[in-house]
Design a protein around this motif. Structure first.
Motif, PDB file in Angstrom:
ATOM      1  N   GLY A  68      44.431  45.607  33.083  1.00 49.79           N
ATOM      2  CA  GLY A  68      43.558  46.259  32.115  1.00 49.79           C
ATOM      3  C   GLY A  68      42.285  46.707  32.800  1.00 49.79           C
ATOM      4  N   SER A  69      41.737  47.831  32.341  1.00 54.25           N
ATOM      5  CA  SER A  69      40.565  48.397  33.015  1.00 54.25           C
ATOM      6  C   SER A  69      39.336  47.505  32.908  1.00 54.25           C
ATOM      7  CB  SER A  69      40.264  49.787  32.467  1.00 54.25           C
ATOM      8  OG  SER A  69      40.055  49.740  31.070  1.00 54.25           O
ATOM      9  N   ALA A  70      39.251  46.715  31.828  1.00 51.84           N
ATOM     10  CA  ALA A  70      38.141  45.766  31.715  1.00 51.84           C
ATOM     11  C   ALA A  70      38.374  44.554  32.608  1.00 51.84           C
ATOM     12  CB  ALA A  70      37.968  45.331  30.263  1.00 51.84           C
ATOM     13  N   ALA A  71      39.637  44.190  32.795  1.00 50.32           N
ATOM     14  CA  ALA A  71      39.968  43.034  33.639  1.00 50.32           C
ATOM     15  C   ALA A  71      39.619  43.283  35.099  1.00 50.32           C
ATOM     16  CB  ALA A  71      41.446  42.691  33.501  1.00 50.32           C
ATOM     17  N   THR A  72      39.540  44.556  35.493  1.00 54.77           N
ATOM     18  CA  THR A  72      39.115  44.863  36.862  1.00 54.77           C
ATOM     19  C   THR A  72      37.763  44.236  37.147  1.00 54.77           C
ATOM     20  OG1 THR A  72      40.355  46.937  36.946  1.00 54.77           O
ATOM     21  CG2 THR A  72      38.483  46.733  38.440  1.00 54.77           C
ATOM     22  N   VAL A  73      36.872  44.302  36.167  1.00 53.80           N
ATOM     23  CA  VAL A  73      35.523  43.750  36.332  1.00 53.80           C
ATOM     24  C   VAL A  73      35.576  42.237  36.530  1.00 53.80           C
ATOM     25  CG1 VAL A  73      33.279  43.444  35.221  1.00 53.80           C
ATOM     26  CG2 VAL A  73      34.485  45.626  35.020  1.00 53.80           C
ATOM     27  N   THR A  74      36.306  41.549  35.677  1.00 56.51           N
ATOM     28  CA  THR A  74      36.369  40.090  35.783  1.00 56.51           C
ATOM     29  C   THR A  74      37.127  39.649  37.032  1.00 56.51           C
ATOM     30  OG1 THR A  74      38.279  40.111  34.267  1.00 56.51           O
ATOM     31  CG2 THR A  74      36.117  39.715  33.310  1.00 56.51           C
ATOM     32  N   ARG A  75      38.115  40.429  37.455  1.00 54.24           N
ATOM     33  CA  ARG A  75      38.831  40.106  38.695  1.00 54.24           C
ATOM     34  C   ARG A  75      37.878  40.146  39.892  1.00 54.24           C
ATOM     35  NH1 ARG A  75      44.809  42.768  39.440  1.00 54.24           N
ATOM     36  NH2 ARG A  75      45.964  41.149  38.329  1.00 54.24           N
ATOM     37  N   ILE A  76      37.019  41.140  39.924  1.00 56.62           N
ATOM     38  CA  ILE A  76      36.060  41.253  41.027  1.00 56.62           C
ATOM     39  C   ILE A  76      34.991  40.168  40.914  1.00 56.62           C
ATOM     40  CG2 ILE A  76      34.322  42.731  42.098  1.00 56.62           C
ATOM     41  CD1 ILE A  76      36.042  45.142  41.248  1.00 56.62           C
ATOM     42  N   MET A  77      34.539  39.895  39.706  1.00 60.98           N
ATOM     43  CA  MET A  77      33.527  38.856  39.508  1.00 60.98           C
ATOM     44  C   MET A  77      34.035  37.481  39.925  1.00 60.98           C
ATOM     45  SD  MET A  77      31.855  40.076  35.865  1.00 60.98           S
ATOM     46  CE  MET A  77      30.724  38.685  35.732  1.00 60.98           C
ATOM     47  N   GLY A  79      35.852  36.876  42.422  1.00 57.27           N
ATOM     48  CA  GLY A  79      35.971  36.812  43.872  1.00 57.27           C
ATOM     49  C   GLY A  79      37.373  37.072  44.370  1.00 57.27           C
ATOM     50  N   ALA A  80      38.321  37.274  43.453  1.00 57.30           N
ATOM     51  CA  ALA A  80      39.709  37.511  43.855  1.00 57.30           C
ATOM     52  C   ALA A  80      39.889  38.895  44.462  1.00 57.30           C
ATOM     53  CB  ALA A  80      40.641  37.336  42.653  1.00 57.30           C
ATOM     54  N   TYR A  81      39.029  39.836  44.081  1.00 55.09           N
ATOM     55  CA  TYR A  81      39.122  41.205  44.584  1.00 55.09           C
ATOM     56  C   TYR A  81      37.752  41.699  45.019  1.00 55.09           C
ATOM     57  CZ  TYR A  81      43.910  41.370  42.951  1.00 55.09           C
ATOM     58  OH  TYR A  81      45.236  41.114  42.791  1.00 55.09           O
ATOM     59  N   ASP A  82      37.777  42.635  45.974  1.00 51.03           N
ATOM     60  CA  ASP A  82      36.537  43.203  46.493  1.00 51.03           C
ATOM     61  C   ASP A  82      36.166  44.502  45.785  1.00 51.03           C
ATOM     62  OD1 ASP A  82      36.369  41.311  48.821  1.00 51.03           O
ATOM     63  OD2 ASP A  82      38.245  42.327  49.352  1.00 51.03           O
ATOM     64  N   ALA A  83      37.174  45.183  45.270  1.00 48.09           N
ATOM     65  CA  ALA A  83      36.953  46.498  44.682  1.00 48.09           C
ATOM     66  C   ALA A  83      38.081  46.807  43.715  1.00 48.09           C
ATOM     67  CB  ALA A  83      36.885  47.564  45.784  1.00 48.09           C
ATOM     68  N   GLY A  84      37.890  47.855  42.907  1.00 45.47           N
ATOM     69  CA  GLY A  84      38.950  48.204  41.983  1.00 45.47           C
ATOM     70  C   GLY A  84      38.618  49.423  41.143  1.00 45.47           C
ATOM     71  N   PHE A  85      39.602  49.832  40.351  1.00 44.56           N
ATOM     72  CA  PHE A  85      39.499  50.963  39.436  1.00 44.56           C
ATOM     73  C   PHE A  85      39.424  50.401  38.030  1.00 44.56           C
ATOM     74  CE2 PHE A  85      41.887  54.582  37.222  1.00 44.56           C
ATOM     75  CZ  PHE A  85      40.794  55.418  37.177  1.00 44.56           C
ATOM     76  N   GLY A  86      38.290  50.611  37.354  1.00 45.71           N
ATOM     77  CA  GLY A  86      38.146  50.003  36.036  1.00 45.71           C
ATOM     78  C   GLY A  86      37.072  50.670  35.207  1.00 45.71           C
ATOM     79  N   ASP A  87      36.811  50.068  34.058  1.00 44.35           N
ATOM     80  CA  ASP A  87      35.958  50.647  33.026  1.00 44.35           C
ATOM     81  C   ASP A  87      34.481  50.385  33.275  1.00 44.35           C
ATOM     82  OD1 ASP A  87      35.137  51.828  30.642  1.00 44.35           O
ATOM     83  OD2 ASP A  87      35.466  50.011  29.481  1.00 44.35           O
ATOM     84  N   PHE A  88      33.709  51.445  33.354  1.00 48.20           N
ATOM     85  CA  PHE A  88      32.264  51.358  33.546  1.00 48.20           C
ATOM     86  C   PHE A  88      31.617  50.542  32.427  1.00 48.20           C
ATOM     87  CE2 PHE A  88      28.641  54.279  35.238  1.00 48.20           C
ATOM     88  CZ  PHE A  88      27.856  53.180  35.455  1.00 48.20           C
ATOM     89  N   ASN A  89      32.115  50.697  31.214  1.00 55.33           N
ATOM     90  CA  ASN A  89      31.506  50.035  30.069  1.00 55.33           C
ATOM     91  C   ASN A  89      31.662  48.518  30.128  1.00 55.33           C
ATOM     92  OD1 ASN A  89      30.786  52.590  28.632  1.00 55.33           O
ATOM     93  ND2 ASN A  89      32.987  52.848  28.798  1.00 55.33           N
ATOM     94  N   GLU A 101      26.235  39.150  39.239  1.00 57.57           N
ATOM     95  CA  GLU A 101      27.638  38.921  39.580  1.00 57.57           C
ATOM     96  C   GLU A 101      28.547  40.112  39.329  1.00 57.57           C
ATOM     97  OE1 GLU A 101      29.090  35.167  37.910  1.00 57.57           O
ATOM     98  OE2 GLU A 101      27.007  34.652  37.499  1.00 57.57           O
ATOM     99  N   VAL A 102      28.103  41.060  38.500  1.00 54.58           N
ATOM    100  CA  VAL A 102      28.987  42.173  38.148  1.00 54.58           C
ATOM    101  C   VAL A 102      29.190  43.113  39.326  1.00 54.58           C
ATOM    102  CG1 VAL A 102      28.459  42.175  35.684  1.00 54.58           C
ATOM    103  CG2 VAL A 102      27.037  43.517  37.252  1.00 54.58           C
ATOM    104  N   PRO A 103      30.354  43.757  39.391  1.00 56.61           N
ATOM    105  CA  PRO A 103      30.529  44.800  40.404  1.00 56.61           C
ATOM    106  C   PRO A 103      29.662  46.005  40.073  1.00 56.61           C
ATOM    107  CG  PRO A 103      32.414  44.740  38.902  1.00 56.61           C
ATOM    108  CD  PRO A 103      31.558  43.557  38.564  1.00 56.61           C
ATOM    109  N   ILE A 104      29.468  46.858  41.056  1.00 58.57           N
ATOM    110  CA  ILE A 104      28.655  48.062  40.890  1.00 58.57           C
ATOM    111  C   ILE A 104      29.574  49.288  40.974  1.00 58.57           C
ATOM    112  CG2 ILE A 104      26.698  49.389  41.767  1.00 58.57           C
ATOM    113  CD1 ILE A 104      25.944  46.598  40.777  1.00 58.57           C
ATOM    114  N   MET A 105      29.415  50.216  40.043  1.00 62.25           N
ATOM    115  CA  MET A 105      30.175  51.460  40.103  1.00 62.25           C
ATOM    116  C   MET A 105      29.629  52.315  41.242  1.00 62.25           C
ATOM    117  SD  MET A 105      32.730  53.075  38.687  1.00 62.25           S
ATOM    118  CE  MET A 105      32.941  52.453  37.007  1.00 62.25           C
ATOM    119  N   VAL A 106      30.527  52.707  42.155  1.00 66.03           N
ATOM    120  CA  VAL A 106      30.094  53.499  43.310  1.00 66.03           C
ATOM    121  C   VAL A 106      30.723  54.888  43.335  1.00 66.03           C
ATOM    122  CG1 VAL A 106      29.563  51.510  44.779  1.00 66.03           C
ATOM    123  CG2 VAL A 106      31.903  52.459  44.771  1.00 66.03           C
ATOM    124  N   TYR A 107      31.720  55.113  42.449  1.00 63.51           N
ATOM    125  CA  TYR A 107      32.378  56.423  42.413  1.00 63.51           C
ATOM    126  C   TYR A 107      32.950  56.616  41.011  1.00 63.51           C
ATOM    127  CZ  TYR A 107      35.164  60.410  44.074  1.00 63.51           C
ATOM    128  OH  TYR A 107      35.687  61.662  44.270  1.00 63.51           O
TER     129      TYR A 107
END
Length: 345
Positions: A68-77, A79-89, A101-107
């Motif tokens: 899920g696009s929201a789960a990308t955020v929690t996966r990165i938070m 520490g299981a992942y370094d980056a991903g494709f997910g929901d800005f919101n 702790e949140v990831p930062i949108m870079v693209y």
């Protein structure tokens, strides 16, 4: 003399031994999560992998399917992942309580939001006012379901007169087709193809009330990275962005390259369906006057500030994140390299 020669040879062997020379020595390992199961809309990331654009940047990227696009955020938070494709919101939502702790949108890739209410044309839902007296089906916690009340408020709709039934996302289209609900709260890029899979014609027989056209002009999916990666290896982040941007621009003029990359990653993907989904992502979510002006990956600062405000209201957040806590353009290639030309079939 012999002792010196042997020492020199030994040093040479150490420097050129297995695993200690060549590109592998300099490669940075990055674990990357997609937003969902393999889809045509993932093509920029998969093409960058298939064509070696990541490798050319000194990156060894492992791409996994998402939850899920929201789960990308929690996966990165986590520490299981370094980056991903997910929901800005989802970044904005979590930044209200855990900004460090949140990831930062870079693209930022999807310039237009996919949040929509889909309904049969016979139901005649074309604007928010038409929701009064209707029953909608939504999956709990999704942005579309959470923000429908904000949609109503902005458009002066009495949402107490709109029934919203909670249901699993897999039930939304079947219940809509059967007539058990009047409309479904969906992502258009997902629901459009779910309807096709259910032998429906989403263009001919259904209306699509798009949140972005009625006041909720939010950003959506893009590439995000952990704060840890930004701090410890900014060069890797810049390389990651360059590689994805190169692929995203390339697909604009060569759709088949994107389709081949999707199939190379997942040979169980349905070619025609994912080709159509990839084109949908470009034509309905990526291409826009703003992208023409700013190029791929960037955002309009005023629009981002408005988007944060909408999320604070919609999710009743206890703090308002600052734009710099959720987005940075420091890793973007020059605007000329991010210019998107699109060739429609």
């Amino acid at each position: 003399m012999l002792k010196k020669l042997l020492s020199t040879l030994a040093l040479g062997l150490c420097l050129s031994g297995p695993g200690l020379s060549g590109p592998a020595l300099a490669e940075t390992n990055i674990k990357f999560t997609l937003g969902w199961k393999t889809q045509g809309s993932d093509a920029p990331f998969l093409l960058a992998q298939q064509k070696g654009y990541f490798k050319a940047e000194g990156l060894n990227v492992t791409i996994d399917q998402g939850e899920g696009s929201a789960a990308t955020v929690t996966r990165i938070m986590s520490g299981a992942y370094d980056a991903g494709f997910g929901d800005f919101n989802a970044i904005i939502q979590n930044a209200a309580t855990r900004p460090g702790e949140v990831p930062i949108m870079v693209y930022q890739l999807w310039n237009k939001p996919p949040f929509a209410i889909v309904s049969k044309k016979a139901t005649n839902i074309t604007k928010p006012a038409d929701l009064v007296g209707k029953k909608l089906g939504g999956a709990q916690g999704t942005p579309t379901t959470r923000l429908v009340t904000v949609l109503g408020t902005l458009n002066k709709v009495d949402m107490t007169k709109v029934a919203i039934e909670n249901m699993g996302p897999n039930l939304q289209e079947p219940m809509l087709i059967k007539g058990d609900i009047d409309g479904a709260l969906v992502f258009n890029i997902t629901s459009w193809f779910n309807l096709i899979n259910n032998r429906q014609d989403p263009a001919k027989d259904y209306n699509w009330l798009l949140f972005g056209e009625f006041g909720l002009d939010l950003y959506s999916n893009g590439m995000m990275v952990s704060q840890k990666l930004i701090k410890e290896n900014p060069d890797a982040v810049a390389g990651l962005v360059r590689a994805v941007n190169k692929a995203a621009v390339e697909i604009g003029m060569d759709a088949e390259a994107g389709v081949k990359a999707v199939l190379a990653y997942d040979n169980l993907a349905k070619e025609e369906l994912e080709r159509a989904r990839m084109k949908f992502s470009y034509e309905q979510l990526i291409l826009s006057p703003e992208v023409d002006r700013l190029g791929l990956g960037d955002v309009d600062d005023a629009r981002l500030a408005r988007s944060i405000g909408i999320m604070v209201e919609g999710y009743q957040l206890t703090a308002t994140p600052k734009p710099e806590q959720v987005f940075t353009r420091q890793f973007l290639p020059p605007a000329a390299d991010r210019k998107l030309a699109y060739k429609a079939d």
